[in-house]
Design a protein around this motif. Structure first.
Motif, PDB file in Angstrom:
ATOM      1  N   UNK A 172       7.966  -6.003  42.605  1.00 39.98           N
ATOM      2  CA  UNK A 172       6.861  -5.426  41.844  1.00 39.98           C
ATOM      3  C   UNK A 172       5.815  -6.503  41.559  1.00 39.98           C
ATOM      4  N   UNK A 173       4.580  -6.232  41.938  1.00 36.19           N
ATOM      5  CA  UNK A 173       3.479  -7.160  41.676  1.00 36.19           C
ATOM      6  C   UNK A 173       2.821  -6.747  40.362  1.00 36.19           C
ATOM      7  N   UNK A 174       2.849  -7.647  39.387  1.00 36.00           N
ATOM      8  CA  UNK A 174       2.359  -7.347  38.042  1.00 36.00           C
ATOM      9  C   UNK A 174       1.193  -8.273  37.699  1.00 36.00           C
ATOM     10  N   UNK A 175      -0.026  -7.737  37.618  1.00 37.91           N
ATOM     11  CA  UNK A 175      -1.183  -8.576  37.288  1.00 37.91           C
ATOM     12  C   UNK A 175      -1.154  -9.003  35.829  1.00 37.91           C
ATOM     13  N   UNK A 176      -1.565 -10.243  35.580  1.00 44.14           N
ATOM     14  CA  UNK A 176      -1.643 -10.754  34.225  1.00 44.14           C
ATOM     15  C   UNK A 176      -2.703 -11.823  34.124  1.00 44.14           C
ATOM     16  N   UNK A 177      -3.182 -12.042  32.941  1.00 40.52           N
ATOM     17  CA  UNK A 177      -4.242 -12.997  32.581  1.00 40.52           C
ATOM     18  C   UNK A 177      -5.582 -12.265  32.533  1.00 40.52           C
ATOM     19  N   UNK A 178      -5.937 -11.838  31.342  1.00 38.79           N
ATOM     20  CA  UNK A 178      -7.198 -11.133  31.148  1.00 38.79           C
ATOM     21  C   UNK A 178      -7.140  -9.649  31.414  1.00 38.79           C
ATOM     22  N   UNK A 179      -5.947  -9.097  31.597  1.00 40.48           N
ATOM     23  CA  UNK A 179      -5.821  -7.650  31.805  1.00 40.48           C
ATOM     24  C   UNK A 179      -5.977  -6.950  30.450  1.00 40.48           C
ATOM     25  N   UNK A 180      -6.886  -5.988  30.377  1.00 35.92           N
ATOM     26  CA  UNK A 180      -7.139  -5.261  29.140  1.00 35.92           C
ATOM     27  C   UNK A 180      -7.682  -3.871  29.456  1.00 35.92           C
ATOM     28  N   UNK A 181      -7.930  -3.102  28.419  1.00 40.16           N
ATOM     29  CA  UNK A 181      -8.321  -1.707  28.628  1.00 40.16           C
ATOM     30  C   UNK A 181      -9.619  -1.574  29.415  1.00 40.16           C
ATOM     31  N   UNK A 182     -10.500  -2.547  29.281  1.00 41.61           N
ATOM     32  CA  UNK A 182     -11.798  -2.462  29.956  1.00 41.61           C
ATOM     33  C   UNK A 182     -11.714  -2.686  31.463  1.00 41.61           C
ATOM     34  N   UNK A 183     -10.608  -3.252  31.950  1.00 39.72           N
ATOM     35  CA  UNK A 183     -10.486  -3.470  33.399  1.00 39.72           C
ATOM     36  C   UNK A 183      -9.186  -2.928  33.984  1.00 39.72           C
ATOM     37  N   UNK A 184      -8.350  -2.331  33.162  1.00 39.89           N
ATOM     38  CA  UNK A 184      -7.042  -1.864  33.630  1.00 39.89           C
ATOM     39  C   UNK A 184      -7.163  -0.879  34.794  1.00 39.89           C
ATOM     40  N   UNK A 185      -8.173  -0.015  34.758  1.00 39.85           N
ATOM     41  CA  UNK A 185      -8.317   1.005  35.805  1.00 39.85           C
ATOM     42  C   UNK A 185      -8.459   0.371  37.188  1.00 39.85           C
ATOM     43  N   UNK A 186      -9.072  -0.802  37.266  1.00 44.68           N
ATOM     44  CA  UNK A 186      -9.222  -1.472  38.560  1.00 44.68           C
ATOM     45  C   UNK A 186      -7.861  -1.766  39.182  1.00 44.68           C
ATOM     46  N   UNK A 187      -6.902  -2.126  38.355  1.00 43.24           N
ATOM     47  CA  UNK A 187      -5.562  -2.445  38.864  1.00 43.24           C
ATOM     48  C   UNK A 187      -4.763  -1.184  39.155  1.00 43.24           C
ATOM     49  N   UNK A 188      -4.986  -0.150  38.374  1.00 50.34           N
ATOM     50  CA  UNK A 188      -4.353   1.137  38.662  1.00 50.34           C
ATOM     51  C   UNK A 188      -4.852   1.668  40.005  1.00 50.34           C
ATOM     52  N   UNK A 189      -6.145   1.501  40.257  1.00 53.43           N
ATOM     53  CA  UNK A 189      -6.758   2.054  41.467  1.00 53.43           C
ATOM     54  C   UNK A 189      -6.263   1.404  42.753  1.00 53.43           C
ATOM     55  N   UNK A 190      -5.732   0.175  42.682  1.00 55.02           N
ATOM     56  CA  UNK A 190      -5.211  -0.449  43.907  1.00 55.02           C
ATOM     57  C   UNK A 190      -3.707  -0.219  44.066  1.00 55.02           C
TER      58      UNK A 190
END
Length: 244
Positions: A172-190
């Motif tokens: 499982x690839x888990x993004x971290x460092x600066x992940x927050x509600x204002x950019x979370x959708x970008x990570x969901x979209x990939x």
């Protein structure tokens, strides 16, 4: 989808759990980017018998990720303690002098952590040959990789994060460092399914007297400030994940 919140105190853990976090990475040493929590914190937290999975980080010091044999032994003892206290998982990493995965010592640490969920932390972000490291982590048996995509923030490193997710077979690839509600959708979209956030809230210290001439931290951070979990931010991220 799962939201992991990085917590630096037991009070933080309680706030994160109460506001929808799915998992906790438990750390000490905020200014060092996360260090092994104290025995007192680990014992007290284990005695609360919280339902939420808690993964303590195993990192004996700040700085680089090349460890002496003494430090590796300390990490093994700390992992054994985490197992004895019935935590769900551990978070660790180790590199060689040439910034490749330290396969020999990682194997020792994995053996000590048998039965626990395994996360390789952001040591990955300062290692050479990320795609080769990805395959090695899968062979070693890690369950997830916490990464900013070898950039200062996960949003800056999103291209590598997407590439890692494409080539990962079962890690499982888990993004971290600066992940927050204002950019979370970008990570969901990939196509990612797990996300790591500190969800930090800064508040003034409650101390009634402060001596501005003295600073205890080597980073010279503002010690008139306190850091905790922003409950509203956790709720916002969870809402986005449920909506998707």
């Amino acid at each position: 989808m799962k939201l992991e919140i990085c917590c630096y105190s037991i009070d933080d853990v309680m706030i994160a759990q109460q506001n929808g976090a799915d998992r906790i990475e438990f750390c000490a040493g905020r200014s060092d980017g996360g260090l092994t929590p104290s025995y007192g914190d680990l014992l007290q937290l284990s005695q609360l018998n919280l339902a939420i999975p808690i993964h303590p980080i195993i990192r004996p010091r700040g700085g680089d990720f090349y460890y002496s044999q003494t430090e590796i032994s300390t990490m093994i003892h700390d992992i054994e303690l985490v197992r004895e206290l019935n935590f769900a998982g551990v978070v660790f990493g180790a590199l060689t002098l040439s910034a490749t995965l330290d396969i020999k010592n990682l194997s020792r640490l994995i053996n000590a952590a048998k039965g626990l969920s395994l996360t390789f932390h952001r040591a990955f972000d300062v290692c050479k040959h990320p795609l080769m490291a990805l395959q090695q982590l899968q062979t070693l048996g890690f369950h997830r990789l916490l990464t900013s995509g070898q950039k200062a923030t996960a949003t800056a490193g999103i291209k590598l994060i997407e590439q890692l997710n494409h080539y990962s077979e079962h890690l499982t690839i888990m993004p971290g460092c600066g992940v927050k509600s204002s950019n979370l959708q970008r990570f969901i979209d990939i196509g990612l399914s797990e996300f790591h956030s500190s969800a930090t809230k800064v508040m003034p210290s409650p101390m009634l007297y402060q001596n501005s001439e003295v600073n205890m931290s080597h980073t010279k951070q503002n010690e008139s400030l306190c850091y905790t979990i922003d409950s509203d931010e956790v709720k916002k991220m969870k809402k986005l994940m449920i909506k998707d």
